[in-house]
Write an enzyme that holds these catalytic residues in place. Structure first.
Site, short mmCIF file in Angstrom:
data_model
loop_
_atom_site.label_atom_id
_atom_site.label_comp_id
_atom_site.label_asym_id
_atom_site.label_seq_id
_atom_site.Cartn_x
_atom_site.Cartn_y
_atom_site.Cartn_z
N ASP A 173 -10.15 3.14 -3.51
CA ASP A 173 -11.08 2.04 -3.24
C ASP A 173 -12.45 2.30 -3.86
OD1 ASP A 173 -8.94 1.50 -1.67
OD2 ASP A 173 -10.06 1.09 0.15
N ASP A 222 0.82 -1.21 0.00
CA ASP A 222 0.00 0.00 0.00
C ASP A 222 0.86 1.27 0.00
OD1 ASP A 222 -2.44 1.42 0.14
OD2 ASP A 222 -3.31 -0.08 1.48
C1 GAL Z 1 -6.32 1.10 1.61
C2 GAL Z 1 -6.33 0.19 0.41
C3 GAL Z 1 -7.35 -0.90 0.69
C4 GAL Z 1 -6.97 -1.66 1.94
C5 GAL Z 1 -6.80 -0.69 3.12
C6 GAL Z 1 -6.25 -1.43 4.36
O1 GAL Z 1 -5.45 2.11 1.37
O2 GAL Z 1 -6.64 0.92 -0.76
O3 GAL Z 1 -7.45 -1.76 -0.41
O4 GAL Z 1 -5.79 -2.36 1.71
O5 GAL Z 1 -5.95 0.38 2.78
O6 GAL Z 1 -6.20 -0.62 5.48
#
Ligand code: GAL
Length: 454
Positions: A179, A119
């Site tokens: 997301d 991430d």
């Molecule tokens: C976001 C990511 C998600 C998930 C989340 C976990 O930034 O886009 O898919 O991994 O963090 O905290």
């Protein structure tokens, strides 16, 4: 293809969640369709590193230990996916791997990890140019390679610094957006101005399926074997969209060749959602040996806007293995639309060679191509065991997609609907927020030839 904890559980999951869903991956036949990676998405460790800087397992959530869980997954022929951030912390404020790349990569390799989702949170400002992002993500690529273990490397930097331009040199897939969570609802978190190239001011969150498709239309062609553009995890089964919207979401993700990562509760699936996620003719697009993404040919505004002011039809087309084509009519308006689209518009340009051929059209969502509701219900409640003869089901562990396609397996082709003659027009009614999707095959290719014609 796989399954990830985040969309359905957020950070609140534990080893029971993993075991329950892993069992369902196997018993519902998902593993044998190819959904075989189980991703522990964030919150896998304690909040602090140990004195020597190592990550520390979260024993409360995983009392059996991560090694034992990884072994259990492997014993089921599933893969173990881990998660971290190229930042000081993960998005859930657990320790991130920036500056700890080698140590963490070794830690995951020792646990038997097969996949890393990496991430972009808390990246200490090391973004804004491609060089900064490339170096930060490249450090982990080097660390993973140094472990000697084969670990699929999946970037999750939400499209920052145009990751599709450089991600292929260091990784296997890259998220290209924030997301997703709705079909069409615009969100301040995920802005999109019509006149802005690629429709992206900042990566955002709460992006809609239509917003992501708009972005993907510019860059999907960057995907190919070895590096796939990731449109985000699937929402099918989480209840926020209609069945038609899920069908559209799943068709487009498949045809664009996004990784298909489910993010639902597998013991809480409706027969309709189960039938969508297992549609062999649509997954065959995703797993097509040709490895090319579908392209958007045109978008046309229509009068019947939905409550968000969205009202358009889109036509997409792409090339499949051995000369087949995929064609999708997408209706993003809120009333059924009748579409009449000449072949030259489907294939892009007037006089296009492909538009001067005759095509057999196979409907990828015809009844019988997907699992009928009754069959799906019985499999879900355990009264019917999947087997080679189960209607609507395909086992790609037994016969690979390539073999199935080469043998003209009707489950992968779809249902014959008719022929469009050279230079002709394809006409179809498409329901609100739904798609009509076909495999096109050159007329004659499938018909048996008489001996004297050979
Ligand atoms: C976001 C990511 C998600 C998930 C989340 C976990 O930034 O886009 O898919 O991994 O963090 O905290």
């Amino acid at each position: 293809m796989g399954w990830d904890t985040y969309n359905a559980y957020g950070l609140a999951y534990n080893e029971t969640t993993i075991r329950d869903n892993a069992d369902r991956l196997v018993s519902l036949g998902f593993r044998d369709l190819g959904y075989d990676v189980v991703i522990f998405d964030d919150a896998m460790t304690e909040r602090d590193r140990s004195a020597n800087g190592s990550l520390v397992e979260n024993q409360e959530k995983f009392p059996s230990g991560l090694h034992a869980l990884s072994d259990e997954l492997h014993a089921l022929s599933l893969k173990y996916g881990v998660y971290s951030s190229a930042g000081r912390f993960t998005c859930g404020s657990y320790p991130g791997s920036l500056g700890y790349e080698q140590q963490d990569a070794r830690w995951w390799a020792d646990l038997g990890a097969d996949y890393l989702k990496y991430d972009n949170c808390f990246n200490e400002g090391q973004a804004g140019t491609q060089k900064l992002s490339y170096d930060r993500y490249g450090a982990m690529a080097n660390a993973l390679n140094a472990t000697g273990r084969n670990i699929t490397y999946s970037l999750c930097n939400w499209g920052d610094d145009k990751v599709w331009e450089w991600g292929c040199t260091i990784s296997n897939s890259a998220r290209m957006s924030g997301d997703s969570n709705s079909f069409d609802q615009p969100s301040n978190g995920c802005p999109c101005d019509a006149d802005e190239f690629y429709c992206q001011k900042f990566p955002g969150y709460q992006c809609s399926v239509l917003n992501i498709l708009g972005k993907a239309s510019y860059i999907a062609g960057r995907s190919g074997p070895g590096f796939w553009i990731d449109l985000d995890m699937l929402e099918v089964g989480n209840g926020g969209m209609t069945t038609a919207e899920y069908r559209t979401h799943f068709t487009m993700w498949s045809a664009i060749k996004s990784p298909l990562i489910m993010g639902n509760k597998l013991y809480d699936l409706s027969p309709e959602d189960y039938a969508i996620l297992t549609n062999p003719a649509v997954i065959a697009l995703n797993q097509d040996p040709g490895g090319s993404a579908i392209a958007r040919r045109f978008v046309q505004q229509v009068d019947t806007k939905d409550r968000w002011g969205v009202g358009e039809i889109q036509v997409w087309q792409g090339s499949l293995w051995q000369g087949d084509q995929v064609v999708v009519f997408l209706n993003a308006a809120n009333e059924t639309q009748g579409l009449d689209v000449p072949l030259w518009r489907i294939f892009g340009t007037p006089g296009n060679e492909l538009s001067l051929r005759s095509w057999d059209m196979y409907d990828l969502w015809a009844e019988n191509v997907t699992m009928l509701a009754d069959v799906a219900r019985q499999v879900l409640n355990g009264t019917l065991e999947l087997g080679p003869k189960t209607q609507g089901y395909y086992n790609a562990s037994r016969i690979s997609w390539r073999e199935g396609l080469a043998a003209n397996d009707t489950r992968l082709l779809g249902s014959f609907e008719g022929t469009v003659e050279a230079g002709g027009t394809v006409s179809a009614e498409v329901g609100a927020h739904d798609v009509k999707a076909w495999r096109f095959r050159l007329v004659g290719k499938n018909r048996l030839q008489k001996k004297d014609e050979l």
